[in-house]
Write an enzyme that holds these catalytic residues in place. Structure first.
Site, PDB file in Angstrom:
ATOM      1  CG  ASP A   1      -2.162   0.799   1.074  1.00 35.12           C
ATOM      2  OD1 ASP A   1      -2.228   1.615   0.141  1.00 35.12           O
ATOM      3  OD2 ASP A   1      -3.093   0.606   1.881  1.00 35.12           O
ATOM      4  CG  ASP A   2      -0.411   4.806   0.471  1.00 34.94           C
ATOM      5  OD1 ASP A   2      -1.224   4.572  -0.430  1.00 34.94           O
ATOM      6  OD2 ASP A   2      -0.701   5.487   1.475  1.00 34.94           O
TER       7      ASP A   2
ATOM      8  CB  CYS B   1      -6.695   2.128  -1.302  1.00 32.54           C
ATOM      9  SG  CYS B   1      -5.239   2.741  -0.443  1.00 32.54           S
TER      10      CYS B   1
ATOM     11  CG  HIS C   1     -10.434   0.316   0.695  1.00 30.48           C
ATOM     12  ND1 HIS C   1      -9.326   0.942   1.212  1.00 30.48           N
ATOM     13  CD2 HIS C   1     -11.505   0.941   1.244  1.00 30.48           C
ATOM     14  CE1 HIS C   1      -9.697   1.914   2.031  1.00 30.48           C
ATOM     15  NE2 HIS C   1     -11.018   1.934   2.061  1.00 30.48           N
TER      16      HIS C   1
ATOM     17  CG  ASP D   1      -2.276   0.517  -3.303  1.00 25.63           C
ATOM     18  OD1 ASP D   1      -1.181   1.097  -3.167  1.00 25.63           O
ATOM     19  OD2 ASP D   1      -3.161   0.551  -2.423  1.00 25.63           O
ATOM     20  CG  HIS D   2      -1.996   4.172  -4.940  1.00 28.34           C
ATOM     21  ND1 HIS D   2      -1.396   4.678  -3.821  1.00 28.34           N
ATOM     22  CD2 HIS D   2      -3.184   3.641  -4.543  1.00 28.34           C
ATOM     23  CE1 HIS D   2      -2.189   4.466  -2.773  1.00 28.34           C
ATOM     24  NE2 HIS D   2      -3.267   3.837  -3.179  1.00 28.34           N
TER      25      HIS D   2
END
Length: 475
Positions: A32-33, A71, A125, A303-304
């Site tokens: 995540d992130d 997300c 999520h 995810d990003h």
């Protein structure tokens, strides 16, 4: 005749052996992130030995892109092989299965084909989303605090406490440590089955809560606060007020962060990456110890991306390169005869390509997907792949940002879906340090040929006449 019979017998035996061979297992680390702040991506400060080792054992993709820098939609896109604009969900608030019963997801396809499917930590999520597609579904715990004073602050605020914590505790005191522990224990239970496991690691998502030993790997004074100026002529839709971070205690509601706070957050982000990296190492060790690595495909992905003060902004939620460019590593099973190791690819790829890749690698047939299998690229990393990579980001119900990169430039159009017209556009160069673009060249006379070329490339995926018709199911 005897020679022919012997040849046929040998051929039949070989074919039987091939068909009897167990299909590959799959382990996906879905993080995540995480922007490409890793040693294997050239960062000289970060300590990420386990992910770096995985990159040496596979193919590292330098130009991988998320389809939306938030997300829930990004994860739905990964797990369905479909783009957000075709799913029609752009926010955090609408679960996939609340509007789409018909889509065959990645875990669903694998489960229907006899795989034990395992979800650990943050995968979707919404932890209850698509729950029938998982053979084993572990809870997605909140990113909780350990120190009593921070627990009290979070309770008082009925939500988020401080933006970071560094308690002197073992890894399992925080969420990702427990996810890794559960993954290792589960692998020992399913080692004789064919399985697909998604290990959802939350760090480096806020809050930057990690054991102190990972914070001690860094000194906040070694970090330099980036240029806080937005790119010239960026436009009013390009950036956000990074409200996600502002929800945490001690963060000002308006204005820039002071340098000391910014450096502490940078240290916390790096510490969280190292903490997450250690959990990856535990799971990889278990695959080796259980003799599973020879038949297991491993994918590491985010995810990003995320901003660490660039443009005076934090978090994600934009169409900038820094928010959609992500790390992605694919390491084939060690017994795979064509497998590439310590390889790097500059081909343009997208997160939406992961589902069809794993399906093809495991011999599974999918419905028609938006992504394209990367199997041939993983076998031949130097070849070209996509001509462009595409992403979207909305601003409310009526404004949509459509963006693409050809690897050299990034072009974005902000579109009024209700009025079906262009509001503003952006053109940036991906030269040198693309994380610090300083000017939007879309209105420059010098670059109008580039604007027209990139506009045509954007329209391949997002035709003007279709932009107002994309579904939107957000509640």
């Amino acid at each position: 005749m005897k020679k022919i019979q012997l040849f046929l017998l040998i051929s039949l035996s070989v074919n039987c052996l091939v068909f009897a061979q167990k299909p590959p297992n799959v382990v996906v680390f879905l993080v995540d992130d995480l922007r490409p702040v890793l040693g294997c991506y050239g960062n000289k400060v970060i300590k990420s030995p386990n992910i770096d080792a995985l990159a040496k054992d596979g193919v590292k993709f330098n130009k991988a892109y998320a389809q939306q820098a938030i997300c829930a939609p990004s994860r739905m896109s990964i797990l369905t092989g479909m783009r957000p604009e075709n799913i029609g969900i752009y926010s955090l608030f609408t679960p996939l299965r609340s509007v789409h019963k018909e889509i065959v997801t990645m875990p669903q396809l694998f489960k229907e084909n006899g795989y034990v499917t395992v979800s650990l930590g943050k995968v979707y999520h919404h932890v209850s989303d698509d729950k029938e597609s998982w053979s084993m579904l572990f809870p997605n715990e909140p990113n909780a605090y350990v120190k009593p004073e921070n627990i009290a602050i979070a309770d008082e605020r009925k939500g988020n406490g401080p933006a970071f914590e560094n308690a002197e505790v073992e890894d399992e005191a925080y969420k990702d440590g427990r996810v890794a522990r559960d993954a290792v224990e589960t692998l020992s239970k399913i080692k004789d089955d064919k399985f697909m496991m998604v290990v959802g690691l939350s760090k480096p998502h806020l809050p930057f809560n990690a054991p102190k030993k990972y914070w001690d790997l860094y000194n906040k004074d070694q970090f330099v606060v980036p240029n806080t100026k937005a790119p010239t002529n960026a436009g009013k839709y390009a950036l956000t007020n990074w409200g996600e971070l502002r929800n945490y205690a001690g963060i000002p509601q308006v204005g820039l962060l002071d340098d000391e706070t910014a450096k502490t957050l940078m240290q916390g982000y790096y510490a969280s990456v190292s903490y997450m990296d250690a959990q990856v190492g535990k799971v990889m060790k278990a695959l080796d110890d259980l003799d599973l690595r020879k038949n297991t495909i491993v994918v590491f992905m985010s995810d990003h991306g995320w901003k660490l003060g660039e443009y005076g902004a934090w978090c994600k939620h934009t169409n900038f390169e820094i928010d959609v460019n992500v790390p992605l590593i694919i390491s084939r099973e060690s017994s795979y005869e064509k497998r590439k190791v310590n390889a790097s690819s500059d081909a343009l790829i997208e997160n939406v390509d992961v589902f069809p890749t794993l399906a093809e690698a495991c011999g599974l047939k999918t419905q028609e997907l938006d992504g394209k299998s990367l199997v041939t690229l993983a076998d031949n990393p130097k070849q070209c792949f996509h001509k462009a990579a595409y992403s979207v980001y909305p601003r409310g119900k009526n404004i949509m940002g459509f963006t693409c990169t050809d690897g050299k430039m990034r072009y974005t159009e902000w579109w009024d879906n209700k009025g079906n017209k262009l509001i503003e556009n952006e053109l940036y160069f991906n030269k040198q340090n693309y994380m610090k673009v300083s000017q939007n060249f879309a209105q420059s006379d010098k670059y109008q040929k580039d604007v027209e070329r990139m506009k045509a490339l954007l329209s391949v995926q997002f035709p003007n006449e279709e932009r107002a018709n994309y579904p939107q199911f957000d509640k």
